[in-house]
Design an enzyme around this catalytic site. Structure first.
Site, mmCIF file in Angstrom:
data_model
loop_
_atom_site.group_PDB
_atom_site.id
_atom_site.type_symbol
_atom_site.label_atom_id
_atom_site.label_comp_id
_atom_site.label_asym_id
_atom_site.label_seq_id
_atom_site.Cartn_x
_atom_site.Cartn_y
_atom_site.Cartn_z
ATOM 1 N N HIS A 1 0.799 -0.893 -0.175
ATOM 2 C CA HIS A 1 -0.282 -0.344 -0.165
ATOM 3 C C HIS A 1 0.361 0.673 0.262
ATOM 4 O O HIS A 1 1.987 0.845 0.162
ATOM 5 C CB HIS A 1 -1.391 -0.181 1.214
ATOM 6 C CG HIS A 1 0.038 0.202 2.136
ATOM 7 N ND1 HIS A 1 0.409 -0.565 2.852
ATOM 8 C CD2 HIS A 1 0.278 1.124 2.681
ATOM 9 C CE1 HIS A 1 1.394 -0.050 3.718
ATOM 10 N NE2 HIS A 1 0.561 0.515 3.791
ATOM 11 N N ASP B 1 0.957 5.569 2.233
ATOM 12 C CA ASP B 1 0.472 5.736 3.250
ATOM 13 C C ASP B 1 -0.663 6.636 2.409
ATOM 14 O O ASP B 1 -0.401 7.852 1.813
ATOM 15 C CB ASP B 1 0.689 6.210 4.234
ATOM 16 C CG ASP B 1 2.230 4.995 4.772
ATOM 17 O OD1 ASP B 1 1.205 4.259 4.745
ATOM 18 O OD2 ASP B 1 2.804 5.038 5.426
ATOM 19 N N HIS C 1 4.924 -0.029 -0.883
ATOM 20 C CA HIS C 1 5.581 -0.964 0.949
ATOM 21 C C HIS C 1 4.745 -1.866 1.391
ATOM 22 O O HIS C 1 3.653 -2.088 1.492
ATOM 23 C CB HIS C 1 6.905 0.304 1.969
ATOM 24 C CG HIS C 1 5.105 0.947 2.295
ATOM 25 N ND1 HIS C 1 4.608 2.061 2.244
ATOM 26 C CD2 HIS C 1 4.656 1.169 3.814
ATOM 27 C CE1 HIS C 1 3.882 2.787 2.909
ATOM 28 N NE2 HIS C 1 3.482 2.104 4.051
ATOM 29 N N ARG D 1 7.879 -9.361 15.700
ATOM 30 C CA ARG D 1 8.073 -7.798 15.048
ATOM 31 C C ARG D 1 7.229 -7.176 15.892
ATOM 32 O O ARG D 1 5.763 -7.153 15.707
ATOM 33 C CB ARG D 1 8.465 -8.014 13.521
ATOM 34 C CG ARG D 1 8.520 -6.739 13.629
ATOM 35 C CD ARG D 1 9.254 -6.540 11.627
ATOM 36 N NE ARG D 1 9.684 -5.377 11.223
ATOM 37 C CZ ARG D 1 8.585 -4.724 10.705
ATOM 38 N NH1 ARG D 1 7.817 -5.072 9.874
ATOM 39 N NH2 ARG D 1 9.611 -3.459 9.836
#
Ligand SMILES: C=C1C[C@]23C[C@H]1CC[C@H]2[C@@]12CCC[C@@](C)(C(=O)O1)[C@H]2[C@@H]3C(=O)O
Ligand SMILES: O=C(O)CCC(=O)C(=O)O
Ligand SMILES: [Fe+2]
Length: 403
Positions: free
Chosen positions: A265, A267, A330, A340
């Site tokens: 996507h 941002d 990204h 994570r």
């Protein structure tokens, strides 16, 4: 007739999250067929630029311009955010995700809301579920502590952030305090840490905005003026929604080649400041040849650098720069061995201000490519059109000739 309880309604609506801790294999609901849509660049390949903001003597603005034009993303060092604060915000995030599922669901994001616990908003555009969960915090974390966990004193957040407990894993086995006065030796609460982090991020975001505007050729005065009329000036207090904090959690995955942490996507922000702690996972899409005919792209991993923050150019900055800086595509991949977390400070203009191509970047030969939009308007377009959202706010040939 048996009426469902409120919590049943919520959990139905949000379909119980997968119990990541206990699954031994990736269920069909979470198995992505197209993880390898583009090749992944080798470690020796091109690297997302690293820019030292404290190196004032060097050509930082040129470095910013190059990074924003060719990548739409870069890492920053020398940003002045204390390393201890980064560590504490990571512990806070891990603590929140370590809460038992039923507690997290008490904070479930309502269907029409921004804040709360749940899947990424873009989940609805994909047939498979992501290997992650998120907390979205818009507004003050203190308000959230009150509204998201109404039966707790805001300070009850303490028990997910307790300096005496080194392993977040063990956190939810701690006894809960019956009142805030029983707060243990550690006097920092989760919301304190988040508040402090937001304040630091705000300062850094302003600085980066100013520098990125100057890297486009605006003078310091012009960059300042641009800021005053819109998104980083004093109006941002009154304008309300000017930043959203997004905490992401990516549990370990038995088969990382088939699971997606966060789907590709861009941002919907001016810029995003991302802290990815010390676990690899973020990949940016590098478009290698883009001459109209042959356009190839590859995923480039952004390696964790101790103390560094990642800056993503968002869709609204692309609009502002009239397309000179491109928002970066990204995604986040998952792994087999370490849980994570990442924390994204998603920065946008106050709700009422219109974002449009900067006057100075628009000229006779180069009209405004995009029409003015407010952040809420753009978020709603994105919520409907996802990756077609930017194209949909482009001016048509005819309308740009008339202005
Ligand atoms: C201010 C924002 C930006 C949002 C929507 C809204 C609140 C939540 C943000 C995120 C956070 C996680 C990735 C993303 C893609 C998502 O699914 O929710 C982001 C989205 C966007 O950048 O479009
Ligand atoms: O976790 C990451 O590295 C990426 C998260 C992200 O893209 C986001 O929150 O918008
Ligand atoms: Fe993102």
């Amino acid at each position: 007739m048996i009426m469902p309880t409120a919590s049943e309604l919520i959990s139905h609506h949000h379909a119980h999250p997968l119990d990541f801790e206990s699954v031994r294999e990736v269920p069909d609901s979470h198995a992505w067929p197209d993880l390898h849509d583009h090749p992944t660049a080798s470690a020796q390949g091109a690297v997302v630029p690293v820019i030292d903001l404290s190196a004032t003597a060097t050509n930082v603005l040129e470095q910013l311009a190059r990074a924003c034009e060719s990548w739409g993303a870069f890492q920053v060092t020398g940003h002045g955010v204390p390393p201890g604060l980064l560590r504490r915000v990571e512990v806070a995030a891990r603590g929140l995700f370590a809460l038992p599922t039923n507690r997290k669901l008490e904070a479930a994001r309502p269907a029409d809301g921004v804040s709360g616990y749940g899947r990424a908003r873009i989940s609805c555009f994909f047939p498979k579920l992501m290997w992650s969960e998120g907390f979205t915090i818009a507004g003050s974390p203190l308000d959230h502590a009150r509204t998201l966990w109404p039966d707790d004193d805001p300070l009850a957040f303490w028990y997910v952030y307790d300096a005496r407990v080194p392993t977040p894993h063990a956190l939810h086995h701690l006894p809960r305090p019956s009142n805030a006065a029983e707060k243990p030796c550690c006097d920092t609460t989760c919301s304190d840490v988040i508040e402090e982090y937001k304040e630091e991020m705000k300062q850094l975001a302003r600085k980066l905005m100013r520098m990125m505007l100057m890297s486009l050729g605006l003078t310091e005065v012009e960059a300042e003026a641009e800021a005053e009329t819109g998104w980083i000036g004093p109006r941002d207090e009154a304008g309300g929604m000017s930043a959203v904090l997004q905490m992401n959690s990516y549990p370990v995955c038995p088969d990382p080649d088939r699971a997606m942490g966060m789907a590709a996507h861009t941002d919907s922000t001016l810029l995003t400041l991302l802290f990815q702690s010390n676990t690899s996972g973020l990949q940016v899409l590098q478009v290698v040849g883009d001459n109209g005919r042959d356009r190839t792209a590859r995923w480039v991993t952004v390696p964790p650098m101790p103390g560094a923050l990642i800056v993503n150019v968002g869709d609204l900055f692309q609009i502002l720069s009239n397309g000179r800086y491109r928002s970066v595509v990204h995604r986040a991949v998952v792994n087999r061995s370490s849980h994570r977390v990442s924390v994204a400070y998603m920065c946008g203009p106050p709700a009422a201000s219109k974002v449009e191509p900067i006057g100075k970047l628009v000229g006779p030969g180069c009209g405004p490519v995009y029409r003015p939009v407010t952040w809420p308007e753009y978020l709603s377009v994105k919520g409907k059109l996802f990756d077609k959202a930017l194209a949909s706010v482009m001016r048509t040939q005819a309308s740009s000739e008339h202005t």
